[in-house]
Design a protein around this motif. Structure first.
Motif, PDB file in Angstrom:
ATOM      1  N   GLN A   1       1.998   7.003  -0.697  1.00 19.13           N
ATOM      2  CA  GLN A   1       1.120   6.722   0.497  1.00 19.13           C
ATOM      3  C   GLN A   1       1.969   6.522   1.845  1.00 19.13           C
ATOM      4  O   GLN A   1       1.385   6.858   2.785  1.00 19.13           O
ATOM      5  N   ASP A   2       3.104   5.900   1.629  1.00 15.85           N
ATOM      6  CA  ASP A   2       3.929   5.813   2.922  1.00 15.85           C
ATOM      7  C   ASP A   2       5.043   6.930   3.182  1.00 15.85           C
ATOM      8  O   ASP A   2       5.914   6.874   3.946  1.00 15.85           O
TER       9      ASP A   2
ATOM     10  N   THR B   1       0.855  -0.975  -0.098  1.00 17.23           N
ATOM     11  CA  THR B   1       0.063  -0.223  -0.011  1.00 17.23           C
ATOM     12  C   THR B   1       0.873   1.160   0.011  1.00 17.23           C
ATOM     13  O   THR B   1       0.392   2.381   0.243  1.00 17.23           O
TER      14      THR B   1
ATOM     15  N   GLY C   1       2.070   2.879  -2.518  1.00 17.60           N
ATOM     16  CA  GLY C   1       1.685   3.842  -3.693  1.00 17.60           C
ATOM     17  C   GLY C   1       2.750   4.493  -4.451  1.00 17.60           C
ATOM     18  O   GLY C   1       2.931   5.491  -4.530  1.00 17.60           O
TER      19      GLY C   1
ATOM     20  N   GLY D   1       3.408  13.173   1.026  1.00 10.68           N
ATOM     21  CA  GLY D   1       2.944  12.778   0.002  1.00 10.68           C
ATOM     22  C   GLY D   1       3.818  13.221  -1.147  1.00 10.68           C
ATOM     23  O   GLY D   1       3.273  13.884  -2.061  1.00 10.68           O
TER      24      GLY D   1
END
Length: 297
Positions: free
Chosen positions: A79-80, A59, A61, A103
């Motif tokens: 995302q991270d 996740t 991204g 971001g």
């Protein structure tokens, strides 16, 4: 404007839901693509072999990817909130950023041998060296959503401010200048350095392609379909600019004189995002439906 149907080779990725997002030509002669929905980086060789390198988080991204000065590919993990690195043989590392929840999105290699990137959520431009040392430069605006970034012909970095309706410039020592755009609601995203020594960008909100000179003069070219939502842009070998029309399932091209051609993709709802020219001279486009498209302009 000319509407054309071009020959397209469709190259599926193993998981159709993985979301191919951005594409870059690597120093190893392969094409590299981020898989934003499943935390992977795909590598496509000239003979058609496609391998997927899984990252340490499904996740994270992975978003925009670019070749680095060290022979590796560098990418943002939206995302991270980290910057990733992958070697041609698939070894991956990641670097944390000083500002939480930043971001990171756009990334490019600069003439100083570092990678420069945008931080969409914190109005900053970042710089990371190949050994992972990060410097951040705050922008003089808030809520600007800095998006794509590219190296300019003047040695500076140029970037889009999606929510501030402007194009930004940052020098290697951190001096920042902003150039407002004439059309309200342009919402610029993609940006690239053109063969004519100017910067070219696309406005997803207003359906236009723009050109800005290094002294800040802006020219805009309205697209025939103002609702096509152009997303990313790149420069071709002959100086033609190519861009994706995310909202219309097309790929467009524009010459330095402003003449536009539009090219239909086989699936109108394919959601084209990033694009790049490969070492074979073909144009590769990431389609969020789970494919890479190969076009021969």
């Amino acid at each position: 404007m000319t509407r054309r149907t071009v020959s397209v080779e469709r190259i599926p990725v193993p998981d159709p839901a993985s979301g191919p997002y951005a594409v870059a030509a690597g120093p190893d002669g392969a094409l590299w693509c981020t898989l934003v929905h499943t935390g992977g980086i795909a590598r496509l060789t000239p003979d058609g072999r496609l391998d997927v390198h899984r990252l340490d988080s499904a996740t994270c991204g992975p978003s925009v990817i670019t070749p680095g000065p060290d022979g590796a590919l560098w990418f943002t993990r939206y995302q991270d909130h980290r910057i990733g690195r992958v070697t041609p043989d698939g070894r991956t590392t990641a670097f944390s950023l000083p500002t939480p929840e930043s971001g990171p999105f756009g990334i490019t290699c600069a003439s100083d041998g570092a990678l420069w990137f945008t931080q969409t959520r914190t109005d900053r431009i970042g710089r990371v060296t190949v050994d992972g040392r990060v410097t951040e430069f705050p922008l003089p605006v808030t809520g600007s959503f800095p998006s794509a970034i590219t190296a300019g012909p003047d040695g500076a970095l140029w970037f889009t401010l999606n929510q501030a309706n402007a194009i930004g410039r940052i020098s290697l020592d951190g001096d920042i200048a902003l150039h407002p755009l004439p059309t309200e609601g342009t919402a610029p995203v993609g940006i690239t350095c053109g063969a004519d020594g100017a910067l070219w960008f696309v406005g997803i909100g207003a359906g236009l392609v723009g050109r800005v000179t290094v002294d800040g003069r802006v020219t805009e070219f309205a697209l025939p379909d103002r609702a096509c939502r152009p997303h990313a842009i790149t420069t071709g070998p002959d100086g033609t600019l190519w861009f994706t029309e995310w909202g219309a399932g097309r790929v467009g091209s524009i010459g330095p004189d402003g003449r536009v051609e539009e090219h239909d993709l086989p699936v109108p709802s394919s959601e084209p995002h990033g694009l790049a020219f490969g070492p074979d001279g073909a144009l590769y486009v990431a389609l969020e439906i789970g494919e890479l498209a190969r076009l021969e302009p």
